[in-house]
Design an enzyme around this catalytic site. Structure first.
Site, short mmCIF file in Angstrom:
data_model
loop_
_atom_site.label_atom_id
_atom_site.label_comp_id
_atom_site.label_asym_id
_atom_site.label_seq_id
_atom_site.Cartn_x
_atom_site.Cartn_y
_atom_site.Cartn_z
N GLU A 205 0.88 -1.16 0.00
CA GLU A 205 0.00 0.00 0.00
C GLU A 205 0.92 1.21 0.00
OE1 GLU A 205 -3.48 0.01 2.89
OE2 GLU A 205 -2.32 -1.71 3.58
N ARG B 200 5.19 -12.61 10.12
CA ARG B 200 5.81 -11.30 9.97
C ARG B 200 7.17 -11.33 10.63
NH1 ARG B 200 2.24 -7.22 8.95
NH2 ARG B 200 3.52 -5.41 9.35
N LYS C 215 4.65 0.80 9.29
CA LYS C 215 4.68 2.08 8.59
C LYS C 215 4.02 3.18 9.40
CE LYS C 215 3.14 0.19 4.78
NZ LYS C 215 2.69 -0.13 3.42
P1 ATP Z 1 3.08 -2.15 8.06
O1 ATP Z 1 2.60 -3.06 9.14
O2 ATP Z 1 4.50 -1.77 8.18
O3 ATP Z 1 2.21 -0.97 7.87
P2 ATP Z 1 1.75 -3.46 5.94
O4 ATP Z 1 1.55 -4.91 6.03
O5 ATP Z 1 0.59 -2.63 6.22
O6 ATP Z 1 3.04 -3.05 6.75
P3 ATP Z 1 1.77 -3.43 3.11
O7 ATP Z 1 2.21 -2.37 2.22
O8 ATP Z 1 0.35 -3.82 3.16
O9 ATP Z 1 2.30 -3.04 4.54
O10 ATP Z 1 2.66 -4.73 2.90
C1 ATP Z 1 3.02 -5.27 1.68
C2 ATP Z 1 3.45 -6.70 1.91
O11 ATP Z 1 4.54 -6.76 2.82
C3 ATP Z 1 2.35 -7.53 2.50
O12 ATP Z 1 2.24 -8.72 1.75
C4 ATP Z 1 2.78 -7.80 3.90
O13 ATP Z 1 2.29 -9.03 4.33
C5 ATP Z 1 4.31 -7.76 3.79
N1 ATP Z 1 4.92 -7.36 5.07
C6 ATP Z 1 4.68 -6.23 5.75
N2 ATP Z 1 5.36 -6.20 6.91
C7 ATP Z 1 6.08 -7.35 6.95
C8 ATP Z 1 6.98 -7.93 7.91
N3 ATP Z 1 7.29 -7.29 9.04
N4 ATP Z 1 7.52 -9.12 7.62
C9 ATP Z 1 7.22 -9.76 6.48
N5 ATP Z 1 6.38 -9.28 5.54
C10 ATP Z 1 5.80 -8.10 5.77
MG MG Z 2 -1.18 -3.68 5.09
#
Ligand code: ATP
Ligand code: MG
Length: 563
Positions: free
Chosen positions: A37, A262, A272
């Site tokens: 995102e 994660r 983020k």
């Molecule tokens: P954040 O929790 O930092 O806001 P998010 O999951 O909301 O991260 P996205 O942009 O939706 O961020 O993530 C894109 C991809 O990265 C998703 O498939 C998510 O599962 C993966 N991802 C995000 N954080 C991690 C993490 N800490 N370890 C492994 N994969 C991750």
């Molecule tokens: Mg997300």
């Protein structure tokens, strides 16, 4: 990213893919994606996901897409899209010509929504957001049906069209899936599919005033792209039944979702939203502050894609959440930098040394090995003259036991140069501070070789006063003082107030000061340093300390082995 057979990882995700290939599922295609995102910069957790998805695609000679799941116009910015593209490219993942945006699919998603309404599987609800929350129930109590749940298909179609036409205010109505308000899975209790938001979108401009919700968009975008294996993190496990429902109800291609844990990293936060808070509150200089666990921050710190990739591979993929020791990441970094960093001499806190028996007008060039780990890195010449600087803490007037560096009457080796002996200590009359050392050198010890077998215990780094360049050096400590900042109610309460220290009067040999921004060095005895490409100026190069030389992980590993 290379996929050397010998190092090809194996894990439960690859096991599933192997099985699918054996059964000729998806005509034996493997197609993955990374779906960020665009609401912040990506961090090391995302890097892990990118490495995994791209690694799988390359290993199976499949395809890898980059897709922005851009469903929220109010939190998304072009700046984020740009940074994410740059960071992923830097990490080495290649999406070829497959850069997509969920917003490219808005028309199709709208059609899918209409299809659901026509099947009697979606309805327009007039409840307020608060009422919807109230009707949803809790984990222990079922929800209640909305009074608008049984609207006719015609009325729903009409209202949805009018939502799109902009007849209603933000929040006045939503389109919801008609699933089951009593489902034990809250995600299945008639989730919203479309909401009204009179806001411009970074790509579709003002074309839309209704936007599809993330869950609806994400799974159907994977489907539209014919992704075979939708790899995501565990928090989406509870969303999978909903994704299956959407895909099955519209009769679209069905990717297989696979969840993994994660990654969390000690002494920092990987979210983020939380990182944005640090940026907004001015706790760091920006998303690319070298203390941040973002890919841009790590790049500015001096991390290499290879070190990050190696780290991701070493931690592997797990089914259970874990907190990875940041010492392991730093260990992987040192391993990589040790092979590639040119060794140079920089004096961080200079103390002047005059070599009294060295000719006043003479300068000589001494040969120095660039990297003992890599013969092909060659050698360079380092200027030497009568006035040099050494590190202030390499001299002690009253040296304690085991202090093998310089002291009155002592002899040490200057790396690549000569043996010198300290004959006289000059102090400031008023403060008593040592301001200069008078030393003599042994001309027979050129190159730092002992002329007669006599030994010296210390070897110091130094710079020649006339040719050295003044530089700024920034040191970074952990951003947080505790392993898991999220364990505290306010994660910022453990922010480390001393996470950055800046020295502005460091001296470095000319070779390094003239290097291209972005070059990595090892400052002998001091650590690895990165010539900052953003804050450096021609007058004042800025070096960021990437990591110290001391490897705490090696120690941890050793103690684990001996147990
Ligand atoms: P954040 O929790 O930092 O806001 P998010 O999951 O909301 O991260 P996205 O942009 O939706 O961020 O993530 C894109 C991809 O990265 C998703 O498939 C998510 O599962 C993966 N991802 C995000 N954080 C991690 C993490 N800490 N370890 C492994 N994969 C991750
Ligand atoms: Mg997300």
């Amino acid at each position: 990213m290379s996929t050397n057979e010998a190092t090809t990882p194996s894990d439960f995700i690859r096991d599933i893919i192997n099985e699918d290939l054996k059964n000729n599922k998806n005509e034996s295609r493997v197609h993955t994606r990374f779906p960020p995102e665009p609401n912040g910069y990506i961090h090391i957790g995302h890097a892990k996901s990118i490495n995994l998805n791209f690694g799988i695609a390359s290993q199976y000679k499949g395809k890898f897409n980059l897709r922005f799941d851009d469903t929220n116009p109010s939190k998304e910015e072009q700046e984020y899209v740009q940074s994410i593209i740059e960071d992923i490219r830097w990490l080495g993942a290649d999406w070829e010509d497959r850069l997509f945006y969920a917003s490219d699919y808005y028309d199709r998603l709208y059609d899918y929504a209409v299809q659901l309404i026509e099947k009697g599987k979606a309805y327009v609800d007039d409840l307020t957001p608060d009422q919807i929350r109230e009707y949803r129930g809790t984990l222990t109590e079922p929800g209640k049906n909305s009074p608008h749940r049984d609207r006719s298909i015609e009325e729903n179609l009409d209202l949805f069209k009018r939502m799109r036409a902009g007849e209603f205010e933000d929040g006045a109505r939503v389109l919801r899936a008609k699933i089951d308000m009593a489902s034990p899975n809250l995600n299945m209790r008639d989730p919203a599919i479309y909401r009204i938001k009179h806001e411009s979108h970074h790509r579709t401009g003002d074309k839309w005033c209704i936007y599809p919700m993330y869950d609806f968009t994400h799974c159907l975008s994977d489907s539209i792209e014919a992704i075979t294996h939708s790899v995501c993190t565990l928090e989406f496990e509870d969303h999978r039944p909903l994704y299956d429902w959407f895909i099955d109800e519209v009769g679209a291609y069905h990717p297989q979702q696979i969840e993994f844990a994660r990654m969390n990293l000690s002494y920092t936060v990987l979210s983020k939203r939380k990182l944005l808070k640090l940026v907004e509150d001015g706790d760091v200089d920006g998303w690319d502050d070298p203390r941040m666990p973002t890919v841009s921050g790590m790049r500015r710190r001096g991390y290499t894609p290879e070190a990050i990739r190696n780290f991701c591979e070493r931690i592997g993929v797990a089914k259970r959440d874990s907190l990875v020791d940041i010492a392991l990441l730093e260990h992987c970094l040192r391993e990589d930098l040790n092979l590639r960093a040119t060794r140079v001499m920089a004096v961080l806190e200079p103390l002047k040394v005059v070599i009294t028996n060295y000719p006043e007008d003479k300068t000589e060039e001494l040969e120095a090995v660039n990297n003992p780990e890599d013969e092909s890195a060659g050698t360079r010449m380092v200027p030497f003259s009568r006035e040099i600087y050494i590190e202030r803490n390499d001299f002690r007037e009253d040296p304690p036991k085991k202090f093998f560096r310089l002291g009155p009457g002592r002899e040490v080796r200057l790396k690549h140069a000569y043996f010198i002996r300290c004959d006289e200590v000059i102090k400031d009359d008023k403060t008593g501070e040592v301001v200069e050392l008078r030393c003599s050198y042994d001309p027979e010890s050129r190159g730092g070789m002992s002329p007669d077998g006599r030994k010296v215990k210390g070897t110091l780094h130094w710079v020649s006063a006339a040719q050295a360049k003044k530089v700024e050096v920034r040191f970074f400590e952990r951003l947080f003082t505790v392993e898991n900042p999220l364990a505290d109610e306010d994660f910022k309460s453990s922010l480390n107030p001393d996470s950055r220290r800046v020295l502005t009067s460091c001296l470095i040999e000319p070779f390094a000061a003239e290097a291209a921004p972005g070059t990595l060095f090892q400052f002998m005895r001091q650590g690895y340093f990165y010539l900052d490409s953003i804050d450096s100026t021609a007058e004042m190069p800025v070096f960021n300390r990437t990591v110290s030389l001391r490897d705490s992980w090696a120690k941890i590993e050793k103690s684990m082995k001996s147990k």
